[in-house]
Motif scaffolding. Structure first.
Motif, PDB file in Angstrom:
ATOM      1  N   ASN A   1      39.654  33.558  24.841  1.00 27.73           N
ATOM      2  CA  ASN A   1      39.647  34.090  26.201  1.00 27.73           C
ATOM      3  C   ASN A   1      39.180  35.545  26.230  1.00 27.73           C
ATOM      4  O   ASN A   1      38.377  35.946  27.082  1.00 27.73           O
ATOM      5  CB  ASN A   1      41.042  33.972  26.825  1.00 27.73           C
ATOM      6  CG  ASN A   1      41.400  32.533  27.134  1.00 27.73           C
ATOM      7  OD1 ASN A   1      40.634  31.626  26.838  1.00 27.73           O
ATOM      8  ND2 ASN A   1      42.566  32.316  27.718  1.00 27.73           N
ATOM      9  N   ASP A   2      39.697  36.365  25.297  1.00 25.04           N
ATOM     10  CA  ASP A   2      39.282  37.769  25.237  1.00 25.04           C
ATOM     11  C   ASP A   2      37.784  37.881  24.945  1.00 25.04           C
ATOM     12  O   ASP A   2      37.092  38.730  25.513  1.00 25.04           O
ATOM     13  CB  ASP A   2      40.076  38.507  24.147  1.00 25.04           C
ATOM     14  CG  ASP A   2      41.530  38.732  24.545  1.00 25.04           C
ATOM     15  OD1 ASP A   2      41.808  38.703  25.757  1.00 25.04           O
ATOM     16  OD2 ASP A   2      42.375  38.926  23.652  1.00 25.04           O
TER      17      ASP A   2
ATOM     18  N   GLU B   1      42.856  44.858  33.964  1.00 26.57           N
ATOM     19  CA  GLU B   1      43.479  45.296  32.716  1.00 26.57           C
ATOM     20  C   GLU B   1      43.154  44.345  31.561  1.00 26.57           C
ATOM     21  O   GLU B   1      42.976  44.768  30.409  1.00 26.57           O
ATOM     22  CB  GLU B   1      44.996  45.437  32.876  1.00 26.57           C
ATOM     23  CG  GLU B   1      45.703  44.207  33.416  1.00 26.57           C
ATOM     24  CD  GLU B   1      45.886  44.231  34.921  1.00 26.57           C
ATOM     25  OE1 GLU B   1      46.907  43.715  35.399  1.00 26.57           O
ATOM     26  OE2 GLU B   1      44.993  44.781  35.616  1.00 26.57           O
ATOM     27  N   ASP B   2      43.034  43.058  31.872  1.00 29.26           N
ATOM     28  CA  ASP B   2      42.656  42.089  30.831  1.00 29.26           C
ATOM     29  C   ASP B   2      41.213  42.304  30.387  1.00 29.26           C
ATOM     30  O   ASP B   2      40.896  42.173  29.200  1.00 29.26           O
ATOM     31  CB  ASP B   2      42.823  40.658  31.359  1.00 29.26           C
ATOM     32  CG  ASP B   2      44.283  40.293  31.576  1.00 29.26           C
ATOM     33  OD1 ASP B   2      45.143  40.944  30.963  1.00 29.26           O
ATOM     34  OD2 ASP B   2      44.557  39.353  32.351  1.00 29.26           O
ATOM     35  N   ARG B   3      40.345  42.635  31.330  1.00 31.31           N
ATOM     36  CA  ARG B   3      38.948  42.878  30.988  1.00 31.31           C
ATOM     37  C   ARG B   3      38.810  44.131  30.112  1.00 31.31           C
ATOM     38  O   ARG B   3      38.092  44.134  29.113  1.00 31.31           O
ATOM     39  CB  ARG B   3      38.111  43.038  32.264  1.00 31.31           C
ATOM     40  CG  ARG B   3      36.608  43.020  31.988  1.00 31.31           C
ATOM     41  CD  ARG B   3      35.821  43.363  33.238  1.00 31.31           C
ATOM     42  NE  ARG B   3      36.099  42.459  34.327  1.00 31.31           N
ATOM     43  CZ  ARG B   3      35.501  41.278  34.488  1.00 31.31           C
ATOM     44  NH1 ARG B   3      34.608  40.873  33.601  1.00 31.31           N
ATOM     45  NH2 ARG B   3      35.801  40.514  35.508  1.00 31.31           N
TER      46      ARG B   3
ATOM     47  N   LYS C   1      41.094  45.495  28.198  1.00 28.59           N
ATOM     48  CA  LYS C   1      41.683  45.193  26.882  1.00 28.59           C
ATOM     49  C   LYS C   1      40.695  44.401  26.018  1.00 28.59           C
ATOM     50  O   LYS C   1      40.483  44.713  24.841  1.00 28.59           O
ATOM     51  CB  LYS C   1      42.970  44.397  27.077  1.00 28.59           C
ATOM     52  CG  LYS C   1      43.581  43.881  25.775  1.00 28.59           C
ATOM     53  CD  LYS C   1      44.734  42.933  26.064  1.00 28.59           C
ATOM     54  CE  LYS C   1      45.196  42.258  24.769  1.00 28.59           C
ATOM     55  NZ  LYS C   1      46.244  41.243  25.037  1.00 28.59           N
ATOM     56  N   ALA C   2      40.068  43.375  26.609  1.00 26.70           N
ATOM     57  CA  ALA C   2      39.136  42.531  25.859  1.00 26.70           C
ATOM     58  C   ALA C   2      37.922  43.327  25.401  1.00 26.70           C
ATOM     59  O   ALA C   2      37.438  43.172  24.269  1.00 26.70           O
ATOM     60  CB  ALA C   2      38.701  41.350  26.724  1.00 26.70           C
TER      61      ALA C   2
ATOM     62  N   ARG D   1      41.901  39.721  35.720  1.00 23.65           N
ATOM     63  CA  ARG D   1      42.535  41.002  36.012  1.00 23.65           C
ATOM     64  C   ARG D   1      41.785  42.126  35.301  1.00 23.65           C
ATOM     65  O   ARG D   1      41.308  41.950  34.188  1.00 23.65           O
ATOM     66  CB  ARG D   1      44.004  41.004  35.584  1.00 23.65           C
ATOM     67  CG  ARG D   1      44.860  39.969  36.320  1.00 23.65           C
ATOM     68  CD  ARG D   1      46.319  40.123  35.966  1.00 23.65           C
ATOM     69  NE  ARG D   1      46.517  40.028  34.516  1.00 23.65           N
ATOM     70  CZ  ARG D   1      47.682  40.302  33.917  1.00 23.65           C
ATOM     71  NH1 ARG D   1      48.729  40.675  34.636  1.00 23.65           N
ATOM     72  NH2 ARG D   1      47.787  40.184  32.611  1.00 23.65           N
TER      73      ARG D   1
END
Length: 570
Positions: free
Chosen positions: A191-192, A212-214, A216-217, A210
């Motif tokens: 996913n990341d 923040e998820d983008r 982080k990835a 989200r």
């Protein structure tokens, strides 16, 4: 086109379910299947009634669902050229095929079938939504031309590797992807990886990503992303350069001056002339003579190249002007023909109405003693009235045919005159180019002769220095210029090689431009003759259609029509 009577005659089961005992038998998309589906999916109520009365026109349908029908093979969709949305989900389709004609398709749902390979989709350049969930696909491929792709779902397939993520980077309009249920999604950090390398994606598995998820990835994969972006920038630059070179090459070829911009032609002279190449390196003086030869020869080539490009541009403008004049004339005749055809529709409607009145009652404008119910009149009276309307309609169609054919004949003569003028103009341009070609290549030959004389004199002087100083000539030169006779033979051979290449290229250039001219003139003449014949045939077919329409109307107007027509035919 099918009218309501023809639609009523179609079995609702043809091409679809064939009975409970054949529930597992696969079928194909056929004409009857499409008609039945369109009938079922048509609007309801008054809108539906009008829709059916107008008749089904497959080439005007924009949306259709072919679902849950055990379809094994895609076919017959080429009829529906204006289709925008197509659903083929929940069938048994094994191969994506026969979609080439659907150039306007924006949405394709082919989920829940038995498809193993993504193929034959590149023709759908306007496609925005592609749904392939529930199949057996192992590799995402074959959609490089779908630059408008926005939503892509390929959930529950057999995709294991992660190569598809980088493949999807090329789709800059892509906003939503769904890979749920594929083996690749079960691997750690998938996913990341997808979120990081597809920055254009907003929705992943139909959930908004989200921020923040983008972030982080992208931090996790920042180095790999930087490398990929650098490689893509280099690749893009290379592609742009190749595109520019290909474009230039195409223009040069169309101008008949390819490989004449620069030193290419000169280098070709020495490609198979090893002795001539060796002669230029005998001394600084021979090298200077060679470089002067190269400069003078390449200058002539470049000047001819520039002239060729300019002439090509002039020819293109002449062709554009010619095409615009011809198209304007054709448009004017088409508009006039369209108005005439509209007058047929108006005349037809008025006379069909009169015909209906003629069957039911006499024209109310008749004098009082004749004003009786037409249905009570003898059949011969009705026949006379029908004959009168039919004859008037046929006479009207004949006059229309004359008008249309006359307009087309005038247009044909005008286009032939324009073609002749265009031919003369292009011929003049072609002759100017041919004359310049001969002059330029004559200059090249003169430069060759001058080089031959100069290099011979310089080398002879150099050989004389060897004799006077009683020095030994290098062994590599003895075989090509050991004495004056060997030198003369070597130079003659080199001269012949160069001359043959120059003459051959001149002949090829003149032959190519003459062939282009002849092909262009022949193509224009054939195209216009073909268009003219087709147009005359089309006019005849249209008028025959209206004649047949009248006969069909007579047949279907009322119960006595068959008797009337039978009497007419008798």
């Amino acid at each position: 086109m099918l009218n309501r009577n023809e639609m009523a005659a179609l079995s609702i089961h043809d091409g679809l379910d064939q009975g409970d005992d054949k529930d597992d038998e696969p079928t194909v998309i056929n004409y009857t299947c499409l008609i039945n589906l369109i009938t079922q999916q048509a609007p309801r109520g008054e809108a539906g009634r009008l829709y059916h009365e107008d008749g089904i026109k497959l080439n005007e349908i924009k949306e259709i669902r072919v679902e849950f029908l055990r379809i094994l093979k895609i076919d017959h969709l080429w009829i529906m050229t204006n289709l925008v949305k197509l659903s083929l989900s929940h069938n048994k389709i094994e191969k994506i095929e026969n979609l080439d004609a659907l150039v306007k398709l924006c949405e394709l749902d082919i989920s829940f079938n038995s498809i193993k390979i993504m193929e034959n989709l590149n023709c759908l350049s306007k496609l925005e939504i592609l749904l392939l969930a529930g199949n057996q696909v192992e590799t995402v491929e074959g959609i490089g031309n779908l630059t408008n792709l926005t939503i892509f779902s390929i959930a529950n397939n057999k995709i294991q590797g992660w190569e598809h993520v980088l493949y999807l980077r090329q789709f800059k309009n892509l906003r939503s992807v769904n890979f749920t249920g594929n083996p690749c999604t079960l691997q750690e950090n998938y996913n990341d990886y997808l979120i990081a390398f597809l920055p254009q994606i907003i929705y992943f598995s139909y959930s908004m990503i989200r921020e923040e998820d983008r972030i982080k990835a992208m931090k996790i994969h920042r180095r790999s992303i930087a490398k990929i972006e650098l490689d893509e920038a280099k690749s893009q630059s290379t592609l742009e350069e190749e595109h520019a070179l290909n474009k230039k090459s195409a223009i040069d070829s169309a101008a008949f001056v390819d490989h004449l911009d620069g030193d290419e032609m000169f280098l070709l002279l020495f490609l198979n002339d090893k002795e001539g190449t060796a002669l230029k390196n005998i001394s600084d003086d021979t090298l200077a003579v060679f470089n002067e030869y190269k400069t003078n020869f390449s200058t002539v080539c470049h000047e001819f190249y520039q002239f060729g490009i300019e002439q090509h541009s002039l020819r293109e403008k002449e062709i554009e002007m010619f095409s615009a004049i011809v198209e304007e004339a054709r448009d004017a005749v088409r508009d006039k023909a369209r108005r005439i055809i509209d007058s047929i529709e108006k005349y037809k409607n008025e006379n069909f109405a009169k015909f209906n009145v003629g069957i039911k009652e006499f024209d109310k404008k008749l004098d009082a003693e004749s004003a009786v119910d037409q249905t009570d009149l003898p059949i011969d009276v009705k026949i006379a009235k029908i004959q009168n309307i039919t004859e008037n309609f046929n006479e009207f169609l004949s006059s229309i045919w004359t008008k249309l054919v006359y307009s087309e004949a005038v247009l044909h003569e005008q286009i032939e005159d324009v073609n002749e003028t265009f031919k003369l103009n292009i011929a003049d341009m072609k002759d100017i180019f041919v004359e310049s070609t001969r002059k330029s290549f004559s200059r090249m030959r003169n430069i060759l002769v001058e080089y031959h004389d100069t290099i011979q004199r310089v080398i002879a002087s150099h050989l004389n220095d060897f004799t006077q100083d009683e020095l030994t000539m290098p062994s590599q030169l003895i075989d090509i210029c050991g004495d004056i006779n060997i030198l003369s033979n070597t130079l003659a051979s080199s001269h012949d090689i160069h001359l043959q290449i120059i003459d051959s290229r001149e002949d090829e250039t003149i032959s190519s431009v003459n062939k282009w001219f002849n092909d262009l003139v022949t193509r224009l003449r054939k195209h216009e003759n073909s268009r003219h014949r087709h147009r005359i045939l089309e006019i005849s077919h249209v008028l025959q259609y209206y004649r047949e329409l009248l006969q069909k109307h007579i047949l279907t107007t009322n119960d006595e029509a068959l008797d009337v027509v039978a009497a007419l035919e008798g």
